[in-house]
Design an enzyme around this catalytic site. Structure first.
Site, PDB file in Angstrom:
ATOM      1  N   VAL A  46     -38.228 -56.937  13.899  1.00 47.20           N
ATOM      2  CA  VAL A  46     -37.757 -56.545  12.671  1.00 47.20           C
ATOM      3  C   VAL A  46     -36.919 -56.125  13.700  1.00 47.20           C
ATOM      4  CG1 VAL A  46     -37.263 -54.545  11.281  1.00 47.20           C
ATOM      5  CG2 VAL A  46     -39.015 -55.928  10.846  1.00 47.20           C
ATOM      6  N   CYS A  47     -37.138 -55.563  15.150  1.00 48.01           N
ATOM      7  CA  CYS A  47     -36.252 -54.136  16.164  1.00 48.01           C
ATOM      8  C   CYS A  47     -34.616 -55.251  15.920  1.00 48.01           C
ATOM      9  CB  CYS A  47     -37.248 -53.922  17.030  1.00 48.01           C
ATOM     10  SG  CYS A  47     -38.437 -53.021  16.928  1.00 48.01           S
TER      11      CYS A  47
END
Length: 187
Positions: A46-47
């Site tokens: 997700v980062c």
């Protein structure tokens, strides 16, 4: 205890920024709006989507006079390696701050002690170093740069227009409110 309206605590950290390793301190943010964008770790899932979204909108943040500081408990060396190896992260032009001791994550109260990682925390800091906006997301929930831009604009508007407030879904140029006894019960 909420960090809203509290001052950013003193810190010194190393960052990867525009091909160099640089030192970042709380003094770097004085006189400008700053966004501390904590994320769990480099080389994850997700980062990079969040950081790429910020990178794609960085010019708009710069136009508002706001600097972004991406922060994880990785080192500045890891940030460089990620920047050099990922097309999404390679777009980043803002400082990527290393926080391997977790000092910043603890100062902003987003440290996940048992994991040694930071929660997804976003902090908007005014030019005096005072925290005006806090958003904390669970690990699996990514953030949206456009929504953050709207919040920064609202914070700047309120700071510049004493006595006015921005209602829900406010965008630049939209009507604001001036709280008063005459307004009570009329919204």
């Amino acid at each position: 205890m909420s960090l809203i309206n509290s001052s950013v605590k003193p810190f010194t950290a190393q960052a990867y920024h525009k091909g160099d390793f640089v030192e970042v301190t709380e003094n770097a943010m004085q006189g400008q709006w700053s966004i501390f964008f904590f994320y769990p770790a480099d080389f994850t899932f997700v980062c990079p989507t969040e950081l790429e979204d910020l990178a794609d909108n960085y010019e708009a943040f710069q136009n508002l006079g706001a600097e972004i500081y991406a922060v994880s408990t990785d080192t500045h060396f890891s940030h460089k390696a990620w920047h050099d190896s990922s097309p999404a992260i390679g777009k980043i032009k803002f400082p990527m701050v290393g926080d391997p001791t977790g000092l910043l994550a603890r100062n902003f109260e987003v440290m996940i002690e048992e994991a040694g990682l930071a929660d997804r925390g976003t902090f908007v800091v005014d030019p005096q170093g005072v925290i005006q906006i806090i958003e904390i997301n669970a690990g699996g929930i990514g953030r949206n740069a456009q929504e953050l831009l709207r919040k920064v604009e609202a914070a700047q508007y309120v700071a510049q227009h004493d006595g006015e407030v921005c209602p829900a879904k406010w965008t630049a140029g939209a009507k604001t409110l001036t709280p008063s006894a005459d307004l009570v019960g009329k919204i």
